[in-house]
Write a protein that holds these residues in place. Structure first.
Motif, PDB file in Angstrom:
ATOM      1  N   VAL A 234      63.721  -2.324   0.797  1.00 21.73           N
ATOM      2  CA  VAL A 234      63.811  -3.264  -0.323  1.00 21.73           C
ATOM      3  C   VAL A 234      63.692  -2.549  -1.661  1.00 21.73           C
ATOM      4  N   THR A 235      64.422  -3.079  -2.627  1.00 24.34           N
ATOM      5  CA  THR A 235      64.328  -2.663  -4.026  1.00 24.34           C
ATOM      6  C   THR A 235      63.759  -3.805  -4.843  1.00 24.34           C
ATOM      7  N   VAL A 236      62.838  -3.483  -5.737  1.00 23.67           N
ATOM      8  CA  VAL A 236      62.310  -4.464  -6.693  1.00 23.67           C
ATOM      9  C   VAL A 236      62.662  -3.959  -8.078  1.00 23.67           C
ATOM     10  N   GLY A 237      63.335  -4.788  -8.860  1.00 24.46           N
ATOM     11  CA  GLY A 237      63.764  -4.380 -10.186  1.00 24.46           C
ATOM     12  C   GLY A 237      63.016  -5.073 -11.300  1.00 24.46           C
ATOM     13  N   SER A 238      63.568  -6.152 -11.799  1.00 23.84           N
ATOM     14  CA  SER A 238      63.032  -6.806 -12.993  1.00 23.84           C
ATOM     15  C   SER A 238      61.604  -7.316 -12.823  1.00 23.84           C
ATOM     16  N   ALA A 239      61.201  -7.619 -11.590  1.00 22.00           N
ATOM     17  CA  ALA A 239      59.854  -8.140 -11.359  1.00 22.00           C
ATOM     18  C   ALA A 239      58.793  -7.052 -11.340  1.00 22.00           C
ATOM     19  N   LEU A 240      59.198  -5.779 -11.287  1.00 21.36           N
ATOM     20  CA  LEU A 240      58.259  -4.666 -11.197  1.00 21.36           C
ATOM     21  C   LEU A 240      57.640  -4.371 -12.569  1.00 21.36           C
ATOM     22  N   ASP A 241      56.350  -4.047 -12.593  1.00 22.40           N
ATOM     23  CA  ASP A 241      55.690  -3.812 -13.875  1.00 22.40           C
ATOM     24  C   ASP A 241      56.265  -2.601 -14.618  1.00 22.40           C
ATOM     25  N   LEU A 242      56.890  -1.665 -13.886  1.00 18.60           N
ATOM     26  CA  LEU A 242      57.549  -0.528 -14.543  1.00 18.60           C
ATOM     27  C   LEU A 242      58.677  -0.991 -15.448  1.00 18.60           C
ATOM     28  N   PHE A 243      59.230  -2.164 -15.140  1.00 21.80           N
ATOM     29  CA  PHE A 243      60.376  -2.689 -15.883  1.00 21.80           C
ATOM     30  C   PHE A 243      60.044  -4.019 -16.556  1.00 21.80           C
ATOM     31  N   GLY A 244      58.774  -4.193 -16.917  1.00 21.13           N
ATOM     32  CA  GLY A 244      58.370  -5.367 -17.686  1.00 21.13           C
ATOM     33  C   GLY A 244      57.958  -6.569 -16.878  1.00 21.13           C
ATOM     34  N   GLY A 245      57.971  -6.457 -15.532  1.00 24.89           N
ATOM     35  CA  GLY A 245      57.599  -7.582 -14.673  1.00 24.89           C
ATOM     36  C   GLY A 245      56.104  -7.621 -14.378  1.00 24.89           C
ATOM     37  N   SER A 246      55.716  -8.525 -13.479  1.00 23.67           N
ATOM     38  CA  SER A 246      54.303  -8.745 -13.185  1.00 23.67           C
ATOM     39  C   SER A 246      53.829  -8.111 -11.877  1.00 23.67           C
ATOM     40  N   MET A 247      54.764  -7.619 -11.048  1.00 20.70           N
ATOM     41  CA  MET A 247      54.377  -7.034  -9.765  1.00 20.70           C
ATOM     42  C   MET A 247      53.983  -5.572  -9.968  1.00 20.70           C
ATOM     43  N   LYS A 248      52.737  -5.264  -9.656  1.00 25.18           N
ATOM     44  CA  LYS A 248      52.236  -3.908  -9.889  1.00 25.18           C
ATOM     45  C   LYS A 248      52.861  -2.935  -8.893  1.00 25.18           C
ATOM     46  N   PHE A 249      53.333  -1.824  -9.431  1.00 22.84           N
ATOM     47  CA  PHE A 249      54.049  -0.811  -8.670  1.00 22.84           C
ATOM     48  C   PHE A 249      53.267  -0.373  -7.426  1.00 22.84           C
ATOM     49  N   GLU A 250      52.020  -0.005  -7.589  1.00 16.47           N
ATOM     50  CA  GLU A 250      51.247   0.511  -6.458  1.00 16.47           C
ATOM     51  C   GLU A 250      50.968  -0.583  -5.434  1.00 16.47           C
ATOM     52  N   ASP A 251      50.810  -1.834  -5.891  1.00 18.66           N
ATOM     53  CA  ASP A 251      50.624  -2.942  -4.946  1.00 18.66           C
ATOM     54  C   ASP A 251      51.895  -3.177  -4.135  1.00 18.66           C
ATOM     55  N   VAL A 252      53.048  -3.013  -4.767  1.00 14.55           N
ATOM     56  CA  VAL A 252      54.322  -3.148  -4.055  1.00 14.55           C
ATOM     57  C   VAL A 252      54.437  -2.071  -2.977  1.00 14.55           C
ATOM     58  N   LEU A 253      54.057  -0.844  -3.318  1.00 15.30           N
ATOM     59  CA  LEU A 253      54.099   0.238  -2.333  1.00 15.30           C
ATOM     60  C   LEU A 253      53.225  -0.089  -1.124  1.00 15.30           C
TER      61      LEU A 253
END
Length: 260
Positions: A234-253
């Protein structure tokens, strides 16, 4: 399920856009996020975390005045993380070697092998001959039309006559190492995934495949994991905090690496 990062480059900048809004004319797109960092910054970050097989996508056509700037950003990112990232956007049998030489693990191809709405097997054969099946990813991004998911080309602006089905996946898997599938109707909207596509990919599941489009919550990640039978990446784009979203990168990992 693996997290597969993305670096989308448009008009020379790393962006998150609404996929269905992309227009070659005027190099326009509805933007969710424009980064102040260059593409190599993200490549180095992914390398530090040991994340492989993310994709760099050039979103300008070769005819665009921004193309060279976009291409240079992509090549710099590949050099920053040799062997760690895939590259796509305007790839042909003639220029694929340049991206591989710059450090791409794979090249990603769509429009070159889908011409006039059909699959060009002569071009597929030529690509496999030049780069090798093990270094080729086919992008089978799709949009729904008349109740069917049809593969789209030219930065998701043109429909083909080829439907995304298990039969299509089976047939094309003989030519590539992986598939990349953007659910274009929800791409960049962060409003939920295309469950039908995720399920289709999981039901087939014979070679690696990455799903992109619409992820906006950890529930979406769990849904992809379940529908994809834990074998669809899976890829997470706009929702990822790296790209201004609210889903924290490390939590996604962590969520992607957890078991069902």
């Amino acid at each position: 399920m693996e997290f597969r990062p993305c670096i989308d480059i448009h008009n020379g900048a790393v962006k998150q856009i609404v996929g269905s809004s992309l227009e070659d004319r005027g190099d326009r797109a509805a933007e969710n996020f424009v980064s102040g960092q260059d593409a190599a910054f993200y490549a180095r970050m992914y390398q530090e975390y040991g994340i492989r097989n993310g994709h760099i996508i050039l979103l300008n056509p070769a005819s665009s005045p921004f193309y060279e700037k976009t291409k240079n950003e992509a090549l710099a990112a590949l050099r920053a993380y040799p062997g760690g990232l895939q590259a796509g956007g305007g790839i042909t049998s003639e220029n694929a070697g340049e991206y591989l030489d710059a450090g791409a693990s794979h090249v990603i191809v769509t429009s070159y092998v889908f011409q006039e709405g059909r699959i060009r097997y002569d071009r597929l054969d030529e690509l496999v001959k030049r780069v090798g099946r093990q270094r080729l990813v086919l992008d089978l991004s799709a949009r729904k039309k008349d109740g069917r998911y049809l593969i789209v080309t030219d930065r998701w602006q043109k429909y083909t006559e080829v439907e995304l089905t298990e039969q299509t996946l089976e047939e094309l898997s003989a030519y590539c190492d992986e598939f990349l599938v953007h659910a274009v109707d929800v791409e960049g909207k962060a409003e939920g995934i295309e469950e039908e596509i995720a399920k289709l990919l999981g039901d087939w599941g014979k070679i690696p495949v990455t799903y992109a489009g619409g992820v906006h919550s950890f529930e979406d990640l769990r849904l992809i994991k379940r529908l994809g039978k834990d074998r669809v990446h899976v890829t997470v784009g706009s929702a990822l905090d790296l790209f201004g979203g609210s889903m924290k990168f490390e939590d996604v990992l962590r969520e992607c690496s957890s078991t069902l």
